[in-house]
Design a protein around this motif. Structure first.
Motif, PDB file in Angstrom:
ATOM      1  N   GLU A  52      38.251  43.017  26.763  1.00 35.17           N
ATOM      2  CA  GLU A  52      38.695  41.759  27.342  1.00 35.17           C
ATOM      3  C   GLU A  52      40.095  41.906  27.905  1.00 35.17           C
ATOM      4  O   GLU A  52      40.748  42.935  27.743  1.00 35.17           O
ATOM      5  CB  GLU A  52      38.649  40.623  26.315  1.00 35.17           C
ATOM      6  N   LEU A  53      40.561  40.852  28.573  1.00 41.63           N
ATOM      7  CA  LEU A  53      41.935  40.829  29.058  1.00 41.63           C
ATOM      8  C   LEU A  53      42.854  40.403  27.911  1.00 41.63           C
ATOM      9  O   LEU A  53      42.391  40.147  26.801  1.00 41.63           O
ATOM     10  CB  LEU A  53      42.069  39.872  30.241  1.00 41.63           C
ATOM     11  N   GLY A  54      44.136  40.257  28.199  1.00 36.93           N
ATOM     12  CA  GLY A  54      45.068  39.862  27.155  1.00 36.93           C
ATOM     13  C   GLY A  54      44.764  38.510  26.563  1.00 36.93           C
ATOM     14  O   GLY A  54      45.036  38.280  25.386  1.00 36.93           O
ATOM     15  N   GLY A  55      44.198  37.595  27.332  1.00 36.60           N
ATOM     16  CA  GLY A  55      43.884  36.276  26.811  1.00 36.60           C
ATOM     17  C   GLY A  55      42.636  35.677  27.417  1.00 36.60           C
ATOM     18  O   GLY A  55      42.450  34.461  27.372  1.00 36.60           O
ATOM     19  N   MET A  56      41.753  36.505  27.970  1.00 39.12           N
ATOM     20  CA  MET A  56      40.549  36.000  28.627  1.00 39.12           C
ATOM     21  C   MET A  56      39.398  36.968  28.432  1.00 39.12           C
ATOM     22  O   MET A  56      39.595  38.186  28.347  1.00 39.12           O
ATOM     23  CB  MET A  56      40.804  35.820  30.132  1.00 39.12           C
ATOM     24  N   ASN A  57      38.186  36.419  28.378  1.00 42.69           N
ATOM     25  CA  ASN A  57      36.986  37.242  28.375  1.00 42.69           C
ATOM     26  C   ASN A  57      36.640  37.642  29.801  1.00 42.69           C
ATOM     27  O   ASN A  57      37.205  37.125  30.761  1.00 42.69           O
ATOM     28  CB  ASN A  57      35.822  36.475  27.750  1.00 42.69           C
ATOM     29  N   ILE A  58      35.688  38.573  29.938  1.00 41.66           N
ATOM     30  CA  ILE A  58      35.364  39.113  31.255  1.00 41.66           C
ATOM     31  C   ILE A  58      33.853  39.151  31.467  1.00 41.66           C
ATOM     32  O   ILE A  58      33.085  39.382  30.525  1.00 41.66           O
ATOM     33  CB  ILE A  58      35.977  40.526  31.430  1.00 41.66           C
ATOM     34  N   PHE A  59      33.444  38.890  32.709  1.00 39.59           N
ATOM     35  CA  PHE A  59      32.044  38.955  33.131  1.00 39.59           C
ATOM     36  C   PHE A  59      31.924  39.835  34.369  1.00 39.59           C
ATOM     37  O   PHE A  59      32.849  39.907  35.189  1.00 39.59           O
ATOM     38  CB  PHE A  59      31.508  37.565  33.475  1.00 39.59           C
ATOM     39  N   PHE A  60      30.750  40.445  34.524  1.00 41.23           N
ATOM     40  CA  PHE A  60      30.426  41.243  35.698  1.00 41.23           C
ATOM     41  C   PHE A  60      29.136  40.713  36.314  1.00 41.23           C
ATOM     42  O   PHE A  60      28.213  40.318  35.599  1.00 41.23           O
ATOM     43  CB  PHE A  60      30.251  42.713  35.313  1.00 41.23           C
ATOM     44  N   GLY A  63      35.150  33.509  22.967  1.00 45.20           N
ATOM     45  CA  GLY A  63      35.676  32.454  23.815  1.00 45.20           C
ATOM     46  C   GLY A  63      34.695  31.307  23.994  1.00 45.20           C
ATOM     47  O   GLY A  63      33.496  31.524  24.207  1.00 45.20           O
ATOM     48  N   ILE A  64      35.198  30.086  23.951  1.00 48.41           N
ATOM     49  CA  ILE A  64      34.355  28.917  24.167  1.00 48.41           C
ATOM     50  C   ILE A  64      33.952  28.827  25.632  1.00 48.41           C
ATOM     51  O   ILE A  64      32.817  28.468  25.961  1.00 48.41           O
ATOM     52  CB  ILE A  64      35.076  27.655  23.676  1.00 48.41           C
ATOM     53  N   THR A  65      34.874  29.184  26.539  1.00 51.23           N
ATOM     54  CA  THR A  65      34.506  29.241  27.956  1.00 51.23           C
ATOM     55  C   THR A  65      33.469  30.338  28.184  1.00 51.23           C
ATOM     56  O   THR A  65      32.530  30.160  28.972  1.00 51.23           O
ATOM     57  CB  THR A  65      35.741  29.467  28.832  1.00 51.23           C
ATOM     58  N   ARG A  66      33.613  31.462  27.514  1.00 48.80           N
ATOM     59  CA  ARG A  66      32.631  32.546  27.601  1.00 48.80           C
ATOM     60  C   ARG A  66      31.250  32.040  27.217  1.00 48.80           C
ATOM     61  O   ARG A  66      30.260  32.260  27.934  1.00 48.80           O
ATOM     62  CB  ARG A  66      33.052  33.688  26.683  1.00 48.80           C
ATOM     63  N   ASP A  67      31.162  31.371  26.082  1.00 51.55           N
ATOM     64  CA  ASP A  67      29.877  30.849  25.618  1.00 51.55           C
ATOM     65  C   ASP A  67      29.320  29.817  26.587  1.00 51.55           C
ATOM     66  O   ASP A  67      28.110  29.775  26.854  1.00 51.55           O
ATOM     67  CB  ASP A  67      30.065  30.218  24.232  1.00 51.55           C
ATOM     68  N   GLU A  95      30.663  41.379  41.849  1.00 51.30           N
ATOM     69  CA  GLU A  95      31.683  40.408  41.455  1.00 51.30           C
ATOM     70  C   GLU A  95      32.101  40.678  40.017  1.00 51.30           C
ATOM     71  O   GLU A  95      31.344  41.257  39.227  1.00 51.30           O
ATOM     72  CB  GLU A  95      31.158  38.966  41.533  1.00 51.30           C
ATOM     73  N   ALA A  96      33.298  40.219  39.675  1.00 54.33           N
ATOM     74  CA  ALA A  96      33.750  40.190  38.287  1.00 54.33           C
ATOM     75  C   ALA A  96      34.701  39.014  38.157  1.00 54.33           C
ATOM     76  O   ALA A  96      35.374  38.635  39.122  1.00 54.33           O
ATOM     77  CB  ALA A  96      34.438  41.494  37.894  1.00 54.33           C
ATOM     78  N   PHE A  97      34.730  38.421  36.972  1.00 49.10           N
ATOM     79  CA  PHE A  97      35.664  37.320  36.765  1.00 49.10           C
ATOM     80  C   PHE A  97      36.095  37.252  35.305  1.00 49.10           C
ATOM     81  O   PHE A  97      35.393  37.710  34.398  1.00 49.10           O
ATOM     82  CB  PHE A  97      35.067  35.978  37.210  1.00 49.10           C
ATOM     83  N   ALA A  98      37.283  36.706  35.117  1.00 48.97           N
ATOM     84  CA  ALA A  98      37.809  36.438  33.788  1.00 48.97           C
ATOM     85  C   ALA A  98      37.659  34.957  33.506  1.00 48.97           C
ATOM     86  O   ALA A  98      37.631  34.140  34.427  1.00 48.97           O
ATOM     87  CB  ALA A  98      39.276  36.852  33.706  1.00 48.97           C
ATOM     88  N   CYS A  99      37.567  34.584  32.234  1.00 55.80           N
ATOM     89  CA  CYS A  99      37.420  33.175  31.909  1.00 55.80           C
ATOM     90  C   CYS A  99      38.106  32.850  30.596  1.00 55.80           C
ATOM     91  O   CYS A  99      38.211  33.680  29.696  1.00 55.80           O
ATOM     92  CB  CYS A  99      35.942  32.784  31.854  1.00 55.80           C
ATOM     93  N   GLY A 100      38.591  31.630  30.512  1.00 62.76           N
ATOM     94  CA  GLY A 100      39.248  31.122  29.319  1.00 62.76           C
ATOM     95  C   GLY A 100      39.640  29.679  29.551  1.00 62.76           C
ATOM     96  O   GLY A 100      39.584  29.182  30.681  1.00 62.76           O
ATOM     97  N   THR A 101      40.060  29.001  28.505  1.00 61.09           N
ATOM     98  CA  THR A 101      40.422  27.595  28.633  1.00 61.09           C
ATOM     99  C   THR A 101      41.554  27.402  29.631  1.00 61.09           C
ATOM    100  O   THR A 101      41.503  26.504  30.482  1.00 61.09           O
ATOM    101  CB  THR A 101      40.837  27.022  27.268  1.00 61.09           C
ATOM    102  N   ALA A 102      42.583  28.212  29.547  1.00 59.47           N
ATOM    103  CA  ALA A 102      43.750  28.030  30.408  1.00 59.47           C
ATOM    104  C   ALA A 102      43.425  28.345  31.857  1.00 59.47           C
ATOM    105  O   ALA A 102      43.686  27.545  32.758  1.00 59.47           O
ATOM    106  CB  ALA A 102      44.905  28.897  29.917  1.00 59.47           C
TER     107      ALA A 102
END
Length: 369
Positions: free
Chosen positions: A244-252, A271-275, A309-316
Motif C-alpha cells: 500500500e501507499l503511506g496512507g492509502m490502499n491501491i487498486f489495479f 481500508g473502509i474506502t477499499r472495502d 489503470e491504477a488508483f489509490a483510495c482512502g477517506t482523505a
C-alpha cells in the motif's frame, strides 16, 4: 483490557459552553479555502477510561489542549490509535456520515492489537454525531468540501513499566477540509521504496496506529525529495509484493475490465474506502481479485498494455489515479497517466452516494439530524 463490568453500552454526554467561539465572519473566512487538516472547528469530544470503572466523564466542550503527565504511557510506549471519517452536506441540507459504524468497528480492532481498552461503538458514534451537530456550520461550501473527523485514543496511565495502560482518553476533533490532492484527474506519481517497509508479518500493519505512519515518513520524505507525490511500499520479506501507499490502499485495473488489490494478510490496513470500492465494483458487474501482485509484474503489465489503470483510495484522498511508478532501475507509466474510465466511474459512484446525489442501496449513510 476491558472487563465485562466495564462494558456499559452508552454513557451520558455533558455539553460545556464555549466561552469564545470563532465568529461567523472569521469562520467563513477560514472555510473559504480550507485546504486539508489545518482548519479546526470550535469543539471536541473527550471521554475518559479507568480500569474497573470503564468509560466515564463524556464531554462535548471547547477544543483545547490536554495536560499529560510526563510519564503518560502514550509518550513512552506508543499506545495510540485513531480513525478518519467525513461528514457530508446533502442536497436537502442534512448532514450525513458514511459508514461510521465501520470506523467504530475498526477502532475496536485496532485497540485489540494494541492491547488497549476498546471504545464501545455506541460511545464512538454518539461522540461523532454530537461533534458534527454542534459544529455543522463549519461545513465548507467549496467543491468536495466536508468536515473531516478524527477520533483517537491515547494511553494516559502514569507509570513507566512496560505493560498495557489502565487509563485512556478517547477524543474526537473535527476539521473543515477541501480536496486532499488538488485536481482530481491528475495522476499521482509514486516512488517505490525498496529501502524501507511500512509493516511486517506479525506487526501492527492492520491496526490504525500512529507508529505505522511514523515508520512511513522517512520513505515519504525520500520520495518527496526525488520529486514524487507519494511512496509505495513493498512487503517486508521479499521486497517484491505491492502492499500500500503511506496512507492509502491501491487498486489495479486491467484491459479485461477486472480489478486487483493486494490481500489483507495482516500487514495492510483494512481500508473502509477499499472495502467500499470492492463492493461498488462488484455491484457494477466488475470482477475484483484480492491477490498478491509483484512490482515487476506490474511493470511488465503496464508496458504490455494489460495494466491500463491504477488508483489509490482512502477517506482523505477518496480515489486518486496513479500516473506512474519509479524505482532505482527505471520508471513506467500506467495507461494514459491520468484518470481512467473505470477509476472515474468508481470514484463517481462513491462520491455520489457520500454527497447524496445517488441512492444509498447499501445502508451506508446515517444522518446526524
Amino acid at each position: 483490557m476491558l472487563s465485562p463490568s466495564d462494558a456499559s453500552p452508552m454513557i451520558d454526554f455533558t455539553t460545556l459552553p464555549h466561552p469564545n467561539p470563532v465568529t461567523p465572519a472569521e469562520r467563513a473566512a477560514r472555510i473559504a479555502d480550507p485546504g486539508f487538516g489545518k482548519v479546526f472547528t470550535d469543539h471536541m469530544a473527550v471521554v475518559r477510561y479507568s480500569e474497573g470503572k470503564g468509560w466515564y466523564d463524556a464531554q462535548i466542550g471547547p477544543r483545547g489542549t490536554f495536560a499529560l503527565d510526563p510519564s503518560a504511557a502514550v509518550l513512552h510506549y506508543a499506545q495510540e490509535i485513531f480513525e478518519g471519517l467525513k461528514a457530508y452536506r446533502h442536497p436537502d441540507g442534512r448532514i450525513a456520515l458514511f459508514r461510521a459504524d465501520a470506523n467504530a468497528a475498526r477502532l475496536v480492532a485496532s485497540a485489540g492489537r494494541m492491547a488497549m481498552a476498546p471504545v464501545l461503538p455506541p460511545i464512538f458514534l454518539e461522540a461523532v454525531r454530537r461533534i458534527v451537530a454542534i459544529d455543522r456550520d463549519w461545513m465548507p461550501s467549496v467543491p468536495g468540501g466536508t468536515i473531516y473527523l478524527r477520533p483517537f485514543q491515547i494511553a494516559t496511565e502514569v507509570f513507566l513499566g512496560v505493560k498495557p495502560s489502565t487509563d485512556y482518553i478517547f477524543g474526537v476533533i473535527a476539521s473543515a477540509v477541501g480536496d486532499y490532492f488538488k485536481g482530481e484527474t491528475r495522476g499521482v506519481s509514486l516512488w517505490v521504496s525498496k529501502d524501507y517497509t511500512r509493516a511486517a508479518p506479525g506487526g501492527t500493519g492492520a491496526a490504525k496506529c500512529g507508529g505505522n505512519y511514523a515508520a512511513s515518513l522517512i520513505a515519504l520524505g525520500d520520495a518527496t525529495k526525488r520529486g514524487f507525490d507519494q511512496v509505495l511500499f513493498l512487503d517486508a520479506v521479499e521486497r517484491r509484493w505491492i502492499e500500500e501507499l503511506g496512507g492509502m490502499n491501491i487498486f489495479f485495473v486491467f484491459d479485461d475490465g477486472s480489478l486487483l488489490t493486494p490481500p489483507l494478510t495482516g500487514t495492510i490496513l483494512p481500508g473502509i474506502t477499499r472495502d467500499t470500492i470492492i463492493k461498488l465494483a462488484r455491484a457494477h458487474g466488475l470482477a475484483v481479485r484480492e491477490e498478491p501482485y509483484a512490482i515487476d509484474q506490474a511493470r511488465a503489465d503496464a508496458e504490455s498494455g494489460r495494466l491500463v489503470e491504477a488508483f489509490a483510495c482512502g477517506t482523505a484522498a477518496v480515489v486518486a489515479p496513479i500516473a506512474s511508478m519509479s524505482m532505482d532501475d527505471g520508471s513506467f507509466t500506467i495507461g494514459s497517466g491520468g484518470m481512467g474510465q473505470t477509476t472515474a466511474r468508481l470514484r463517481k459512484a462513491l462520491v455520489d452516494i457520500q454527497f447524496g446525489h445517488a441512492p444509498d442501496e447499501h445502508g451506508w449513510i446515517s444522518y446526524v439530524d
